[in-house]
Design an enzyme around this catalytic site. Structure first.
Site, PDB file in Angstrom:
ATOM      1  N   CYS B 116      -2.243  -0.572   1.413  1.00  0.00           N
ATOM      2  CA  CYS B 116      -3.348   0.357   1.221  1.00  0.00           C
ATOM      3  C   CYS B 116      -3.824   0.699   2.620  1.00  0.00           C
ATOM      4  O   CYS B 116      -4.542  -0.078   3.240  1.00  0.00           O
ATOM      5  CB  CYS B 116      -4.470  -0.274   0.400  1.00  0.00           C
ATOM      6  SG  CYS B 116      -5.926   0.781   0.282  1.00  0.00           S
ATOM      7  N   CYS B 119      -7.875   1.165   2.623  1.00  0.00           N
ATOM      8  CA  CYS B 119      -8.806   0.044   2.433  1.00  0.00           C
ATOM      9  C   CYS B 119      -8.010  -1.219   2.154  1.00  0.00           C
ATOM     10  O   CYS B 119      -7.315  -1.707   3.049  1.00  0.00           O
ATOM     11  CB  CYS B 119      -9.883   0.332   1.381  1.00  0.00           C
ATOM     12  SG  CYS B 119      -9.340   0.951  -0.218  1.00  0.00           S
ATOM     13  N   SER B 120      -8.090  -1.753   0.939  1.00  0.00           N
ATOM     14  CA  SER B 120      -7.420  -3.036   0.705  1.00  0.00           C
ATOM     15  C   SER B 120      -6.955  -3.154  -0.738  1.00  0.00           C
ATOM     16  O   SER B 120      -6.903  -4.236  -1.290  1.00  0.00           O
ATOM     17  CB  SER B 120      -8.378  -4.183   1.034  1.00  0.00           C
ATOM     18  OG  SER B 120      -9.580  -4.008   0.314  1.00  0.00           O
ATOM     19  N   CYS B 121      -6.641  -2.010  -1.374  1.00  0.00           N
ATOM     20  CA  CYS B 121      -6.237  -2.004  -2.777  1.00  0.00           C
ATOM     21  C   CYS B 121      -5.047  -2.932  -2.993  1.00  0.00           C
ATOM     22  O   CYS B 121      -4.068  -2.888  -2.244  1.00  0.00           O
ATOM     23  CB  CYS B 121      -5.883  -0.585  -3.205  1.00  0.00           C
ATOM     24  SG  CYS B 121      -7.285   0.537  -3.054  1.00  0.00           S
TER      25      CYS B 121
END
Lengths: 210, 216
Positions: B116, B119-121
């Site tokens: 991602c 972000c941090s999906c």
């Protein structure tokens, strides 16, 4: 927004270091930030896109310097302030808010927050179609990364209509839009010295296409 | 840009200071928790339950069970490829950050990697919370432009003739990599097979372990 979060293709960060037997959290306060963020999110006052924007809408120097949960803390504080939840007179009773209770946690997490919605119009593209992404640099929240702007790729999956973050993050409604997985050639994105076999796939909404 | 740009007008923005017992961040979190609890927005028991879930109940063993079942059961593999959300729900792994799942299969021709960049999906129901490297700038910046270099950081080499396919999770769709089943595992039970499936092999920064790498 062209912020510190939009990292694809940025250089100079050094190697990726995998910590052996990494713990789930490195500090106890991190567990509280995760829990508080999820518990406050469950009140339904903001959606996931507003949550992401709150974490990302800060100077890149801050975003890049801070640890992950430090950013989460700052994002939560911003959301609390935007909603005036920390005002002296404010509390759950005065705001008519019901906190998430322990025996509802498992069911709430298991339900999650699906983002698929009924489509407002037929899909304009099908698998195999070629699309070109727009090259617009918006100040608002968006999920079209800079490295995929003005690029041509091929639709490989049609996901149906999903909540459109560019609107949802800014109180402009869910405005569901068709979501597609698009396949880009590494050589198109990064130059002819890249491996011609390699590709990047990304999930992009119809308004991101020219 | 340096690797660790420091803003010296804000001394508390330094990572290492967050580790000290009474740092600004620790005090801030403590005060916030007290306030939110006193105002009735947060139930302390729910807070503990949320933390316990992600510290003790959810993790990559879930994903390993999915992969092992796909390796051992051809019909399940088909269901996983055609509708991963439903197939994963058969094993009771559902919900937050796994609402819309896609399983991508490594083959002799394709090596898949998930990131991602924005972000941090990450697919929480099958892998738990992401490791620090997954959330950090070195991985997020480089895996899309230099996936083979990132693989080298993990000690993995993929032949030049094989496609490296990076999936940037820019929406609410979450990706699970099905690594290739190692040779020498014919007739293994799903429980034995699951022992070969590492977290990194389901992100694409690793391969499944070989039989001689585990004690079964």
């Amino acid at each position: 927004m062209n912020g510190g979060q939009d990292l694809g293709g940025v250089m100079g960060f050094g190697p990726v270091i995998d910590e052996p037997n990494e713990p789930w959290f490195h500090e106890r306060w991190e567990t509280r930030v995760l829990g508080l963020t999820l518990a406050m999110g469950a009140l339904g006052l903001w959606n996931i896109d507003k949550g992401r924007h709150a974490r990302e809408n800060r100077p890149p120097s801050q975003y890049l310097n801070w640890s992950y949960y430090r950013i989460w803390l700052a994002g939560l504080e911003d959301l609390l302030n935007q909603n005036n939840l920390l005002d002296k007179a404010a509390n759950a009773t005065s705001r008519n808010l019901k906190p998430l209770v322990a025996d509802k946690v498992a069911a709430t997490l298991a339900r999650g927050g699906p983002s698929n919605r009924t489509a407002q119009a037929p899909a304009r593209y099908k698998v195999g179609d070629s699309i070109t992404t727009n090259n617009e640099h918006r100040e608002h929240h968006t999920r079209l990364p800079r490295y995929l702007r003005g690029q041509t790729g091929e639709i490989v999956i049609v996901h149906g209509a999903h909540v459109f973050p560019d609107c949802s993050a800014h109180d402009k409604g869910e405005n569901p839009q068709w979501l597609y997985t698009v396949r880009f050639k590494a050589t198109d994105l990064w130059g002819q010295d890249k491996n011609p076999n390699d590709h990047v796939h990304a999930d992009l909404w119809e308004p991101y296409f020219v | 840009m340096t690797n660790h740009p420091h803003d010296h007008t804000h001394p508390h923005s330094h990572d290492h200071e967050e580790g000290s017992a009474l740092s600004d961040t620790v005090l801030r979190v403590r005060a916030l928790e007290t306030l939110l609890t006193e105002k009735g927005y947060v139930d302390p028991a729910a807070l503990d339950e949320l933390i316990d879930t992600y510290e003790h109940k959810v993790g990559p063993r879930n994903g390993a069970a999915v992969v092992a079942k796909a390796w051992a059961d051809a019909d399940y593999r088909k269901r996983l490829i055609s509708d991963a959300t439903a197939a994963i729900a058969e094993l009771d792994f559902t919900g937050r950050q796994g609402e819309h799942m896609i399983a991508v299969e490594n083959t002799d021709e394709i090596h898949n990697m998930v990131v991602c960049t924005l972000c941090s999906c990450y697919p929480w129901p099958v892998l738990g919370l992401p490791p620090v490297w997954y959330k950090s700038p070195p991985y997020r910046s480089r895996v899309v432009i230099d996936p083979r270099g990132v693989l080298a950081d993990f000690g993995v080499t993929v032949p030049e003739s094989k496609e490296v396919r990076v999936w940037d999770s820019t929406a609410e769709v979450r990706y699970l990599v099905i690594p290739q089943r190692p040779d020498g595992t014919d007739g293994w039970s799903q429980e034995q097979l699951a022992e070969l499936v590492t977290r990194n092999s389901m992100i694409g920064t690793g391969l499944a372990l070989n039989p001689d790498e585990v004690n079964t």
